[in-house]
Design a protein around this motif. Structure first.
Motif, PDB file in Angstrom:
ATOM      1  N   TYR A 148       0.837  -1.202   0.000  1.00  0.00           N
ATOM      2  CA  TYR A 148       0.000   0.000   0.000  1.00  0.00           C
ATOM      3  C   TYR A 148       0.869   1.249   0.000  1.00  0.00           C
ATOM      4  O   TYR A 148       0.607   2.205  -0.738  1.00  0.00           O
TER       5      TYR A 148
ATOM      6  N   HIS B 268       1.073   4.243  -2.819  1.00  0.00           N
ATOM      7  CA  HIS B 268       0.485   5.519  -2.400  1.00  0.00           C
ATOM      8  C   HIS B 268       1.547   6.489  -1.881  1.00  0.00           C
ATOM      9  O   HIS B 268       1.264   7.371  -1.081  1.00  0.00           O
TER      10      HIS B 268
ATOM     11  N   ASP C  10       2.919   9.031  -3.120  1.00  0.00           N
ATOM     12  CA  ASP C  10       2.662  10.444  -3.373  1.00  0.00           C
ATOM     13  C   ASP C  10       1.639  11.037  -2.408  1.00  0.00           C
ATOM     14  O   ASP C  10       1.503  12.268  -2.335  1.00  0.00           O
ATOM     15  N   ASP C  11       0.919  10.187  -1.679  1.00  0.00           N
ATOM     16  CA  ASP C  11      -0.104  10.678  -0.754  1.00  0.00           C
ATOM     17  C   ASP C  11       0.484  11.095   0.595  1.00  0.00           C
ATOM     18  O   ASP C  11      -0.205  11.740   1.393  1.00  0.00           O
ATOM     19  N   TYR C  12       1.745  10.723   0.822  1.00  0.00           N
ATOM     20  CA  TYR C  12       2.337  10.975   2.135  1.00  0.00           C
ATOM     21  C   TYR C  12       3.654  11.732   1.990  1.00  0.00           C
ATOM     22  O   TYR C  12       4.594  11.258   1.348  1.00  0.00           O
ATOM     23  N   GLU C  13       3.698  12.911   2.596  1.00  0.00           N
ATOM     24  CA  GLU C  13       4.927  13.703   2.565  1.00  0.00           C
ATOM     25  C   GLU C  13       5.892  13.275   3.662  1.00  0.00           C
ATOM     26  O   GLU C  13       7.108  13.308   3.484  1.00  0.00           O
TER      27      GLU C  13
ATOM     28  N   GLN D 194       2.677  10.813   8.754  1.00  0.00           N
ATOM     29  CA  GLN D 194       1.363  10.900   8.104  1.00  0.00           C
ATOM     30  C   GLN D 194       0.872   9.493   7.744  1.00  0.00           C
ATOM     31  O   GLN D 194      -0.308   9.175   7.917  1.00  0.00           O
ATOM     32  N   PHE D 195       1.791   8.679   7.259  1.00  0.00           N
ATOM     33  CA  PHE D 195       1.448   7.297   6.927  1.00  0.00           C
ATOM     34  C   PHE D 195       1.085   6.530   8.195  1.00  0.00           C
ATOM     35  O   PHE D 195       0.087   5.795   8.225  1.00  0.00           O
TER      36      PHE D 195
ATOM     37  N   ASP E 192      -2.266   7.190   9.412  1.00  0.00           N
ATOM     38  CA  ASP E 192      -3.308   6.668   8.524  1.00  0.00           C
ATOM     39  C   ASP E 192      -3.443   5.153   8.625  1.00  0.00           C
ATOM     40  O   ASP E 192      -4.228   4.540   7.900  1.00  0.00           O
TER      41      ASP E 192
END
Length: 273
Positions: A17, A21, A23-26, A30-31, A34
Motif C-alpha cells: 500500500y 500511495h 505520493d499521498d504521504y509527505e 502521516q502514513f 493513517d
C-alpha cells in the motif's frame, strides 16, 4: 480450521500500500497516522490467500462454537497472533459459545486462554462464571486474571452482594481489596465500612486506592481517619490527593499540606491536581 497469521498478511499489505500511495504521504508520521484507515482497507480487500474472501468476512463462514473456541487455543498454542475477527465472530454467536468459553476458564488452560475467555464471556453478558471469579479472588489467583474478572463482576455487583460479603472474611488482603472495590459501589454496610478502615490503617501503600473506595461508600464516620492520614507527613503527594478527594466526597475539608520537589510525584503531577 487453518490458522492464518493475519498480522503477517497485513504487514505485507501495508508495505505494498505504501509503495503504491507514496505520493499521498509527505512524511512518515502521516502514513503512521493513517494506519487505522489502511487496516480497514485491508479487511475489506478480497485476498487470494483466503480464496478471494475479505479478511473481515473469513470467520463468518464458521458457526460451530466448539470449533471456533478451540481455534483460540490453537492460535495461542502455535504462538500466532489471535485475529480480532475470530473473537468478534465468537462474540457475535453470543450464548451459543458460552459453554465452550466456560471450559477455557479452567486452570488446565494457559493464562492467555483464560484471559480471552473472561473478556468474551463479559462481551456476551454471561453471568455463569461470576461465582468462579469470586473463588479466584478468595484463592488469590493471578492479579491480571482477577483484574479482568473484576470488570465482569462490576456489571452484576448488586445482585452478588451476599456472595461478595460471604467471601470477604475468607480472602487475603489483596482479595479483600478487590472485593471492597465492588462492595463499595453497592451501598453502606457495617461489614464493608469496617473492612475498608481496617485495610486503610494496616496497608499504607494502598491508601490512595482504598481512600477512593471509602469516599465512594459515603460513610462520613471515616473522616477522622482520613484527616489524620492526610495530615501525616509520611503521606506522599499522590496519596494525599486521593485522600483529600475522599474527604471532600464525604463533605469534609482536608488539612492543607505543602510539598516540594523532594517528592518525585509532586514534581511530575503538581499541575494536574
Amino acid at each position: 480450521m487453518k490458522l492464518i497469521d493475519f498480522d503477517k498478511h497485513f504487514a505485507d499489505f501495508w508495505v505494498e500500500y505504501l509503495h503504491s500511495h507514496m505520493d499521498d504521504y509527505e512524511y512518515l508520521d502521516q502514513f503512521e497516522n493513517d494506519m487505522g484507515h489502511i487496516y480497514e482497507v485491508f479487511l475489506e480487500t478480497p485476498a487470494d490467500w483466503i480464496d478471494n474472501k475479505k479478511p473481515c468476512e473469513y470467520f463468518d463462514s464458521f458457526s460451530n462454537p466448539e470449533e471456533l473456541v478451540k481455534t483460540i487455543s490453537d492460535y495461542i498454542r502455535e504462538d500466532i497472533p489471535l485475529p480480532e475477527m475470530l473473537l468478534s465472530r465468537i462474540a457475535s454467536l453470543e450464548k451459543a459459545t458460552e459453554e465452550q468459553l466456560l471450559k477455557l476458564l479452567s486452570s488446565d488452560h494457559s493464562m492467555h486462554e483464560r484471559m480471552v475467555a473472561v473478556t468474551l464471556l463479559r462481551e456476551i453478558g454471561s453471568d455463569k462464571p461470576l461465582k468462579t471469579y469470586i473463588d479466584w479472588i478468595v484463592k488469590g489467583e493471578a492479579r491480571e486474571l482477577i483484574d479482568n474478572a473484576l470488570e465482569s463482576l462490576e456489571q452484576f455487583a448488586e445482585s452478588l452482594e451476599s456472595e461478595l460479603l460471604t467471601a470477604l472474611p475468607k480472602a487475603q488482603d489483596d482479595g479483600k481489596q478487590a472485593l471492597l472495590s465492588l462492595l463499595s459501589r453497592i451501598g453502606q454496610s457495617e461489614e464493608v465500612y469496617s473492612a475498608l478502615l481496617d485495610l486503610f490503617e494496616r496497608l499504607p501503600k494502598h491508601r490512595a486506592e482504598l481512600s477512593s473506595y471509602i469516599g465512594r461508600l459515603g460513610d462520613d464516620r471515616a473522616l477522622p481517619v482520613l484527616m489524620d492520614a492526610a495530615a501525616d507527613e509520611n503521606t506522599g503527594y499522590l496519596d494525599y490527593i486521593e485522600i483529600r478527594n475522599a474527604i471532600e466526597e464525604l463533605g469534609g475539608e482536608a488539612p492543607k499540606r505543602s510539598f516540594d520537589e523532594s517528592d518525585p510525584a509532586y514534581s511530575i503531577f503538581k499541575d494536574e491536581a
